[in-house]
Design an enzyme around this catalytic site. Structure first.
Site, PDB file in Angstrom:
ATOM      1  N   HIS A  50      29.758  46.257  84.067  1.00 23.45           N
ATOM      2  CA  HIS A  50      30.264  46.327  85.441  1.00 23.45           C
ATOM      3  C   HIS A  50      31.295  45.249  85.742  1.00 23.45           C
ATOM      4  O   HIS A  50      32.143  45.439  86.613  1.00 23.45           O
ATOM      5  CB  HIS A  50      29.102  46.281  86.437  1.00 23.45           C
ATOM      6  CG  HIS A  50      28.398  47.601  86.554  1.00 23.45           C
ATOM      7  ND1 HIS A  50      28.476  48.400  87.665  1.00 23.45           N
ATOM      8  CD2 HIS A  50      27.629  48.282  85.660  1.00 23.45           C
ATOM      9  CE1 HIS A  50      27.773  49.510  87.470  1.00 23.45           C
ATOM     10  NE2 HIS A  50      27.236  49.470  86.263  1.00 23.45           N
ATOM     11  N   SER A  63      34.092  38.656  88.597  1.00 26.49           N
ATOM     12  CA  SER A  63      34.240  39.113  89.990  1.00 26.49           C
ATOM     13  C   SER A  63      32.942  39.783  90.459  1.00 26.49           C
ATOM     14  O   SER A  63      32.603  39.717  91.638  1.00 26.49           O
ATOM     15  CB  SER A  63      35.421  40.067  90.126  1.00 26.49           C
ATOM     16  OG  SER A  63      35.256  41.179  89.276  1.00 26.49           O
ATOM     17  N   GLU A  69      31.223  43.212  94.972  1.00 27.18           N
ATOM     18  CA  GLU A  69      31.151  44.414  94.136  1.00 27.18           C
ATOM     19  C   GLU A  69      29.707  44.898  94.011  1.00 27.18           C
ATOM     20  O   GLU A  69      29.453  46.058  93.740  1.00 27.18           O
ATOM     21  CB  GLU A  69      31.729  44.121  92.740  1.00 27.18           C
ATOM     22  CG  GLU A  69      33.220  43.839  92.764  1.00 27.18           C
ATOM     23  CD  GLU A  69      33.775  43.401  91.409  1.00 27.18           C
ATOM     24  OE1 GLU A  69      33.169  43.715  90.363  1.00 27.18           O
ATOM     25  OE2 GLU A  69      34.822  42.736  91.405  1.00 27.18           O
ATOM     26  N   HIS A  85      21.720  52.803  77.650  1.00 30.67           N
ATOM     27  CA  HIS A  85      20.713  53.527  78.437  1.00 30.67           C
ATOM     28  C   HIS A  85      19.453  53.811  77.623  1.00 30.67           C
ATOM     29  O   HIS A  85      18.609  54.596  78.032  1.00 30.67           O
ATOM     30  CB  HIS A  85      21.306  54.825  79.006  1.00 30.67           C
ATOM     31  CG  HIS A  85      22.329  54.581  80.072  1.00 30.67           C
ATOM     32  ND1 HIS A  85      23.106  55.564  80.613  1.00 30.67           N
ATOM     33  CD2 HIS A  85      22.695  53.433  80.712  1.00 30.67           C
ATOM     34  CE1 HIS A  85      23.915  55.039  81.536  1.00 30.67           C
ATOM     35  NE2 HIS A  85      23.695  53.750  81.600  1.00 30.67           N
TER      36      HIS A  85
END
Ligand code: HEM
Ligand SMILES: *[C@@H]1O[C@H](CO)[C@@H](O)[C@H](O)[C@H]1NC(C)=O
Length: 329
Positions: free
Chosen positions: A69, A79, A93, A197
Protein backbone atom coordinates in the site's frame (compact mmCIF):
# COMPACT_ATOMS: atom_id res chain seq x y z
CA UNK A 1 54.58 0.06 -11.56
CA UNK A 2 52.46 -3.07 -11.44
CA UNK A 3 51.32 -2.54 -7.81
CA UNK A 4 50.85 1.18 -8.43
CA UNK A 5 48.51 0.63 -11.33
CA UNK A 6 46.60 -1.93 -9.28
CA UNK A 7 45.94 0.77 -6.69
CA UNK A 8 44.86 3.22 -9.37
CA UNK A 9 42.57 0.61 -10.78
CA UNK A 10 40.93 0.38 -7.31
CA UNK A 11 40.45 4.14 -7.10
CA UNK A 12 39.10 4.29 -10.65
CA UNK A 13 36.62 1.58 -9.78
CA UNK A 14 35.31 3.56 -6.81
CA UNK A 15 34.96 6.71 -8.94
CA UNK A 16 33.24 4.75 -11.67
CA UNK A 17 30.70 3.27 -9.25
CA UNK A 18 30.03 6.72 -7.82
CA UNK A 19 29.44 8.04 -11.32
CA UNK A 20 27.09 5.17 -12.13
CA UNK A 21 25.17 5.84 -8.93
CA UNK A 22 24.74 9.49 -9.84
CA UNK A 23 23.49 8.56 -13.31
CA UNK A 24 20.82 6.07 -12.26
CA UNK A 25 18.43 7.27 -9.56
CA UNK A 26 17.32 4.22 -7.60
CA UNK A 27 20.86 2.83 -7.37
CA UNK A 28 21.21 5.39 -4.58
CA UNK A 29 19.55 2.68 -2.56
CA UNK A 30 22.21 0.39 -1.15
CA UNK A 31 22.38 -2.74 0.83
CA UNK A 32 22.81 -1.80 4.50
CA UNK A 33 22.69 1.94 3.80
CA UNK A 34 22.95 2.71 7.54
CA UNK A 35 26.21 0.76 8.01
CA UNK A 36 28.03 3.90 9.12
CA UNK A 37 25.29 6.27 10.31
CA UNK A 38 23.47 3.69 12.45
CA UNK A 39 25.27 0.32 12.32
CA UNK A 40 22.65 -1.49 14.41
CA UNK A 41 19.64 -0.17 12.47
CA UNK A 42 18.82 -3.36 10.60
CA UNK A 43 19.40 -5.49 13.69
CA UNK A 44 17.12 -3.27 15.79
CA UNK A 45 14.35 -3.53 13.21
CA UNK A 46 14.79 -7.28 13.04
CA UNK A 47 14.58 -7.63 16.82
CA UNK A 48 11.55 -5.36 17.12
CA UNK A 49 9.76 -7.22 14.32
CA UNK A 50 10.53 -10.55 16.03
CA UNK A 51 9.37 -9.27 19.42
CA UNK A 52 6.13 -7.92 17.95
CA UNK A 53 5.58 -11.17 16.07
CA UNK A 54 5.88 -13.12 19.33
CA UNK A 55 3.34 -10.84 20.99
CA UNK A 56 0.96 -10.35 18.05
CA UNK A 57 1.70 -12.74 15.19
CA UNK A 58 -0.42 -10.79 12.73
CA UNK A 59 1.92 -7.78 12.85
CA UNK A 60 4.18 -9.66 10.41
CA UNK A 61 1.20 -9.93 8.04
CA UNK A 62 0.62 -6.19 8.29
CA UNK A 63 4.23 -5.38 7.39
CA UNK A 64 3.79 -7.18 4.06
CA UNK A 65 0.54 -5.40 3.24
CA UNK A 66 2.07 -2.04 4.27
CA UNK A 67 4.81 -2.39 1.64
CA UNK A 68 2.20 -2.90 -1.08
CA UNK A 69 0.00 0.00 0.00
CA UNK A 70 2.91 2.40 0.45
CA UNK A 71 5.06 1.56 -2.57
CA UNK A 72 2.25 1.01 -5.08
CA UNK A 73 0.92 4.54 -4.60
CA UNK A 74 3.44 6.75 -6.43
CA UNK A 75 6.48 6.13 -4.25
CA UNK A 76 7.92 4.12 -1.34
CA UNK A 77 7.87 7.26 0.77
CA UNK A 78 5.99 6.19 3.93
CA UNK A 79 3.08 8.41 2.90
CA UNK A 80 0.86 5.53 4.08
CA UNK A 81 1.89 6.18 7.67
CA UNK A 82 0.87 9.84 7.79
CA UNK A 83 -2.07 10.58 10.05
CA UNK A 84 -4.30 13.59 10.32
CA UNK A 85 -4.06 15.65 13.43
CA UNK A 86 -5.82 18.90 14.23
CA UNK A 87 -4.58 21.58 11.89
CA UNK A 88 -2.00 19.59 9.92
CA UNK A 89 -4.14 19.39 6.77
CA UNK A 90 -3.30 15.73 6.14
CA UNK A 91 -5.93 13.35 4.82
CA UNK A 92 -4.52 9.98 5.77
CA UNK A 93 -4.23 7.23 3.14
CA UNK A 94 -5.33 4.93 5.93
CA UNK A 95 -8.83 6.42 5.63
CA UNK A 96 -9.16 5.28 2.00
CA UNK A 97 -11.64 2.46 1.41
CA UNK A 98 -8.73 0.55 -0.18
CA UNK A 99 -7.00 0.52 3.21
CA UNK A 100 -9.97 -1.23 4.80
CA UNK A 101 -8.86 -3.80 7.37
CA UNK A 102 -5.28 -2.53 7.67
CA UNK A 103 -4.06 -2.85 11.24
CA UNK A 104 -1.09 -2.62 13.60
CA UNK A 105 0.08 0.85 12.59
CA UNK A 106 0.69 1.66 16.26
CA UNK A 107 3.44 -0.95 16.32
CA UNK A 108 5.33 0.83 13.53
CA UNK A 109 5.61 3.63 16.08
CA UNK A 110 7.26 1.18 18.49
CA UNK A 111 9.85 0.17 15.90
CA UNK A 112 10.57 3.81 15.14
CA UNK A 113 10.95 4.66 18.84
CA UNK A 114 13.54 1.91 19.27
CA UNK A 115 15.51 3.36 16.35
CA UNK A 116 15.21 6.94 17.59
CA UNK A 117 16.68 5.88 20.92
CA UNK A 118 19.79 4.52 19.23
CA UNK A 119 20.16 6.98 16.31
CA UNK A 120 17.89 10.03 16.42
CA UNK A 121 16.50 11.29 13.09
CA UNK A 122 18.57 8.86 11.03
CA UNK A 123 16.50 5.92 9.81
CA UNK A 124 13.58 6.72 7.51
CA UNK A 125 10.05 5.44 8.00
CA UNK A 126 10.11 4.35 4.35
CA UNK A 127 13.02 2.03 5.13
CA UNK A 128 11.19 0.77 8.23
CA UNK A 129 8.30 -0.24 5.95
CA UNK A 130 10.67 -2.08 3.62
CA UNK A 131 12.86 -3.78 6.20
CA UNK A 132 9.94 -4.81 8.42
CA UNK A 133 8.30 -6.40 5.36
CA UNK A 134 11.52 -8.28 4.69
CA UNK A 135 11.81 -9.55 8.27
CA UNK A 136 8.08 -10.28 8.59
CA UNK A 137 8.22 -12.37 5.42
CA UNK A 138 10.96 -14.57 6.90
CA UNK A 139 9.04 -15.04 10.18
CA UNK A 140 6.03 -16.23 8.17
CA UNK A 141 8.13 -18.85 6.41
CA UNK A 142 8.61 -16.84 3.23
CA UNK A 143 11.87 -16.15 1.39
CA UNK A 144 14.71 -13.88 2.41
CA UNK A 145 14.52 -10.77 0.22
CA UNK A 146 17.70 -8.75 -0.31
CA UNK A 147 16.10 -5.36 0.32
CA UNK A 148 18.19 -2.24 -0.06
CA UNK A 149 17.82 0.92 2.03
CA UNK A 150 18.41 4.66 1.83
CA UNK A 151 14.85 5.84 1.15
CA UNK A 152 13.71 9.21 2.47
CA UNK A 153 10.26 10.10 3.78
CA UNK A 154 7.76 12.12 1.78
CA UNK A 155 6.06 15.23 3.07
CA UNK A 156 2.61 14.59 1.66
CA UNK A 157 -0.21 12.11 1.69
CA UNK A 158 -1.37 10.65 -1.65
CA UNK A 159 -4.84 9.94 -0.26
CA UNK A 160 -6.60 11.49 -3.24
CA UNK A 161 -5.05 9.03 -5.72
CA UNK A 162 -4.91 5.79 -3.71
CA UNK A 163 -7.79 4.29 -5.71
CA UNK A 164 -6.00 4.96 -8.98
CA UNK A 165 -3.09 2.76 -7.91
CA UNK A 166 -4.46 0.09 -5.57
CA UNK A 167 -6.98 -2.14 -7.38
CA UNK A 168 -10.33 -3.08 -5.86
CA UNK A 169 -11.17 -6.64 -4.77
CA UNK A 170 -13.50 -7.11 -7.74
CA UNK A 171 -11.52 -5.38 -10.52
CA UNK A 172 -10.83 -7.18 -13.79
CA UNK A 173 -7.56 -9.04 -14.21
CA UNK A 174 -6.70 -6.80 -17.19
CA UNK A 175 -6.89 -3.74 -14.96
CA UNK A 176 -4.96 -5.41 -12.14
CA UNK A 177 -2.17 -6.45 -14.53
CA UNK A 178 -1.93 -2.97 -16.02
CA UNK A 179 -1.63 -1.39 -12.56
CA UNK A 180 1.26 -3.65 -11.65
CA UNK A 181 2.84 -3.24 -15.06
CA UNK A 182 2.90 0.52 -14.50
CA UNK A 183 5.27 -0.04 -11.58
CA UNK A 184 7.41 -2.46 -13.59
CA UNK A 185 5.94 -5.73 -12.31
CA UNK A 186 5.05 -8.34 -14.93
CA UNK A 187 2.21 -10.92 -14.84
CA UNK A 188 4.42 -13.56 -13.24
CA UNK A 189 5.42 -11.10 -10.49
CA UNK A 190 1.81 -10.03 -9.99
CA UNK A 191 0.69 -13.63 -9.52
CA UNK A 192 3.47 -14.12 -6.97
CA UNK A 193 2.64 -10.95 -5.04
CA UNK A 194 -1.01 -11.92 -4.66
CA UNK A 195 0.39 -14.96 -2.86
CA UNK A 196 0.57 -12.59 0.14
CA UNK A 197 -3.11 -13.50 0.44
CA UNK A 198 -1.86 -16.82 1.74
CA UNK A 199 -1.85 -15.14 5.17
CA UNK A 200 -4.26 -12.84 6.97
CA UNK A 201 -7.98 -12.30 6.70
CA UNK A 202 -10.76 -10.86 4.57
CA UNK A 203 -13.77 -9.11 6.11
CA UNK A 204 -17.23 -10.19 5.05
CA UNK A 205 -17.99 -6.91 3.26
CA UNK A 206 -15.53 -8.04 0.60
CA UNK A 207 -17.22 -11.44 0.27
CA UNK A 208 -20.97 -10.77 0.32
CA UNK A 209 -21.13 -10.14 -3.44
CA UNK A 210 -19.77 -13.65 -4.08
CA UNK A 211 -22.28 -15.32 -1.75
CA UNK A 212 -25.57 -13.40 -2.02
CA UNK A 213 -28.14 -13.39 -3.49
CA UNK A 214 -26.62 -16.29 -5.44
CA UNK A 215 -23.28 -18.01 -5.02
CA UNK A 216 -20.62 -17.09 -7.59
CA UNK A 217 -20.46 -20.18 -9.83
CA UNK A 218 -16.64 -20.05 -9.82
CA UNK A 219 -16.66 -20.70 -6.04
CA UNK A 220 -16.51 -24.28 -4.74
CA UNK A 221 -19.96 -25.03 -3.27
CA UNK A 222 -18.79 -26.60 0.01
CA UNK A 223 -16.46 -23.69 0.54
CA UNK A 224 -19.31 -21.28 -0.23
CA UNK A 225 -21.37 -22.93 2.52
CA UNK A 226 -18.48 -22.50 4.94
CA UNK A 227 -18.13 -18.83 3.97
CA UNK A 228 -21.88 -18.27 4.39
CA UNK A 229 -21.46 -19.55 7.93
CA UNK A 230 -18.67 -17.06 8.52
CA UNK A 231 -20.65 -14.28 6.83
CA UNK A 232 -24.36 -14.89 7.49
CA UNK A 233 -26.99 -12.79 5.72
CA UNK A 234 -29.12 -11.42 7.27
CA UNK A 235 -26.59 -10.94 10.01
CA UNK A 236 -28.08 -11.99 13.39
CA UNK A 237 -25.53 -9.84 15.21
CA UNK A 238 -24.51 -6.84 13.09
CA UNK A 239 -22.20 -5.58 15.85
CA UNK A 240 -19.88 -8.55 15.40
CA UNK A 241 -16.74 -8.06 13.30
CA UNK A 242 -16.97 -10.79 10.68
CA UNK A 243 -14.18 -12.11 8.54
CA UNK A 244 -12.69 -15.29 7.15
CA UNK A 245 -9.07 -16.32 7.24
CA UNK A 246 -7.42 -16.42 3.85
CA UNK A 247 -6.01 -19.88 4.35
CA UNK A 248 -7.69 -22.19 6.81
CA UNK A 249 -4.90 -24.79 6.67
CA UNK A 250 -1.73 -22.72 7.06
CA UNK A 251 -3.07 -19.27 8.04
CA UNK A 252 0.25 -18.01 9.39
CA UNK A 253 2.53 -19.41 6.68
CA UNK A 254 3.39 -17.52 3.52
CA UNK A 255 3.41 -20.49 1.18
CA UNK A 256 1.96 -21.78 -2.06
CA UNK A 257 -1.18 -23.20 -0.40
CA UNK A 258 -2.92 -20.10 -1.77
CA UNK A 259 -2.43 -21.33 -5.35
CA UNK A 260 -3.60 -24.84 -4.49
CA UNK A 261 -6.78 -23.29 -3.13
CA UNK A 262 -7.25 -21.23 -6.29
CA UNK A 263 -7.02 -24.39 -8.41
CA UNK A 264 -9.68 -25.93 -6.12
CA UNK A 265 -11.97 -22.88 -6.67
CA UNK A 266 -11.43 -21.73 -3.10
CA UNK A 267 -10.11 -18.24 -3.75
CA UNK A 268 -11.62 -15.70 -1.37
CA UNK A 269 -11.66 -12.46 -3.34
CA UNK A 270 -12.81 -12.21 -6.92
CA UNK A 271 -9.31 -11.03 -7.95
CA UNK A 272 -7.77 -14.05 -6.26
CA UNK A 273 -10.02 -16.48 -8.12
CA UNK A 274 -9.54 -14.70 -11.45
CA UNK A 275 -5.80 -15.44 -11.30
CA UNK A 276 -6.68 -19.10 -11.91
CA UNK A 277 -9.03 -18.45 -14.86
CA UNK A 278 -7.35 -15.62 -16.75
CA UNK A 279 -5.26 -17.11 -19.59
CA UNK A 280 -2.32 -14.77 -18.89
CA UNK A 281 -2.03 -15.63 -15.21
CA UNK A 282 -3.35 -19.22 -15.01
CA UNK A 283 -0.09 -20.91 -16.12
CA UNK A 284 1.80 -19.14 -13.31
CA UNK A 285 -0.84 -20.19 -10.77
CA UNK A 286 -0.35 -23.82 -11.81
CA UNK A 287 3.41 -23.57 -11.61
CA UNK A 288 3.34 -21.89 -8.19
CA UNK A 289 0.83 -24.41 -6.84
CA UNK A 290 3.22 -27.18 -7.86
CA UNK A 291 6.46 -25.63 -6.65
CA UNK A 292 6.83 -23.61 -3.44
CA UNK A 293 10.48 -22.80 -4.24
CA UNK A 294 9.48 -21.22 -7.55
CA UNK A 295 6.74 -19.23 -5.79
CA UNK A 296 9.24 -17.98 -3.21
CA UNK A 297 11.78 -16.92 -5.84
CA UNK A 298 9.14 -14.98 -7.76
CA UNK A 299 7.69 -13.47 -4.60
CA UNK A 300 11.14 -12.25 -3.55
CA UNK A 301 11.85 -10.79 -6.99
CA UNK A 302 8.52 -8.94 -7.15
CA UNK A 303 8.68 -7.65 -3.56
CA UNK A 304 12.16 -6.29 -4.26
CA UNK A 305 10.89 -4.50 -7.38
CA UNK A 306 7.91 -3.12 -5.47
CA UNK A 307 10.17 -1.90 -2.66
CA UNK A 308 12.20 0.14 -5.15
CA UNK A 309 9.32 1.90 -6.85
CA UNK A 310 10.31 5.52 -7.23
CA UNK A 311 11.90 6.11 -3.82
CA UNK A 312 12.94 9.53 -2.56
CA UNK A 313 16.73 9.60 -2.06
CA UNK A 314 19.62 12.01 -1.54
CA UNK A 315 18.28 15.30 -0.22
CA UNK A 316 14.68 14.73 -1.32
CA UNK A 317 12.04 14.54 1.42
CA UNK A 318 13.14 14.18 5.02
CA UNK A 319 13.78 11.69 7.81
CA UNK A 320 10.63 11.83 9.93
CA UNK A 321 11.10 11.74 13.67
CA UNK A 322 7.61 10.31 14.18
CA UNK A 323 6.33 8.22 11.28
CA UNK A 324 2.81 9.59 11.74
CA UNK A 325 3.70 13.24 11.20
CA UNK A 326 5.80 15.38 8.94
CA UNK A 327 8.62 17.11 10.84
CA UNK A 328 7.75 20.59 12.04
CA UNK A 329 9.56 23.34 10.14
C1 HEM B 1 -5.03 -6.72 -6.98
C2 HEM B 1 -4.35 -6.47 -5.92
C3 HEM B 1 -4.89 -6.59 -4.53
C4 HEM B 1 -6.16 -6.39 -4.04
C5 HEM B 1 -7.40 -6.01 -4.82
C6 HEM B 1 -6.11 -6.66 -2.64
C7 HEM B 1 -7.20 -6.57 -1.78
C8 HEM B 1 -7.20 -6.97 -0.47
C9 HEM B 1 -8.37 -7.05 0.36
C10 HEM B 1 -9.78 -6.64 -0.07
C11 HEM B 1 -7.98 -7.53 1.56
C12 HEM B 1 -8.87 -7.81 2.77
C13 HEM B 1 -9.07 -6.59 3.62
C14 HEM B 1 -10.03 -6.91 4.74
O1 HEM B 1 -11.18 -7.23 4.44
O2 HEM B 1 -9.61 -6.84 5.92
C15 HEM B 1 -6.57 -7.77 1.49
C16 HEM B 1 -5.80 -8.26 2.52
C17 HEM B 1 -4.43 -8.43 2.46
N1 HEM B 1 -3.62 -8.09 1.40
FE1 HEM B 1 -4.23 -7.58 -0.44
N2 HEM B 1 -4.84 -6.99 -2.27
C18 HEM B 1 -4.06 -6.96 -3.40
C19 HEM B 1 -2.71 -7.20 -3.47
C20 HEM B 1 -1.91 -7.43 -2.40
C21 HEM B 1 -0.47 -7.46 -2.44
C22 HEM B 1 0.37 -7.23 -3.68
C23 HEM B 1 -0.04 -7.69 -1.17
C24 HEM B 1 1.36 -7.81 -0.64
C25 HEM B 1 2.40 -8.17 -1.35
C26 HEM B 1 -1.22 -7.84 -0.35
C27 HEM B 1 -1.21 -8.15 1.00
C28 HEM B 1 -2.34 -8.37 1.75
C29 HEM B 1 -2.30 -8.93 3.09
C30 HEM B 1 -1.07 -9.41 3.84
C31 HEM B 1 -3.63 -8.97 3.53
C32 HEM B 1 -4.13 -9.47 4.91
C33 HEM B 1 -4.11 -8.31 5.87
C34 HEM B 1 -4.49 -8.68 7.30
O3 HEM B 1 -4.97 -9.77 7.58
O4 HEM B 1 -4.29 -7.80 8.17
N3 HEM B 1 -2.33 -7.65 -1.11
N4 HEM B 1 -6.11 -7.42 0.25
C1 LIG C 1 -17.05 -3.84 -6.47
O1 LIG C 1 -17.22 -3.74 -5.07
C2 LIG C 1 -17.64 -2.47 -4.63
C3 LIG C 1 -17.71 -2.51 -3.12
O2 LIG C 1 -16.47 -2.87 -2.57
C4 LIG C 1 -18.99 -2.10 -5.24
O3 LIG C 1 -19.35 -0.80 -4.84
C5 LIG C 1 -18.89 -2.18 -6.74
O4 LIG C 1 -20.17 -1.99 -7.30
C6 LIG C 1 -18.34 -3.53 -7.18
N1 LIG C 1 -18.10 -3.50 -8.63
C7 LIG C 1 -18.50 -4.47 -9.43
C8 LIG C 1 -18.12 -4.31 -10.87
O5 LIG C 1 -19.15 -5.42 -9.04
Amino acid sequence: MATGSFRHYGLGFVLLSLLLQLLSGSSELQSNYYAESCPNAEEIIKQEVAKLYDEHGNTAISWIRNLFHDCMVQSCDASLLLESKHGNGIVSEQASSRSFGMRNFKYVTEIKEALEKECPATVSCADIITLSARDGTVLLGGPRIEMRSGRRDGRESHASVVEEFIPNHNDSMALVLSRFESVGIDAEGTVALLGAHSVGRVHCVNLYDRLYPTVDPTLDSDYAEYLKGRCPMPDPNPEKVRYSRNDRETPMVLDNMYYKHLLAHKGLLLVDQQLASDPTTAPFVEKMAADNGYFQDQFARAMLALSENNPLTGDEGEIRKDCRYINAV
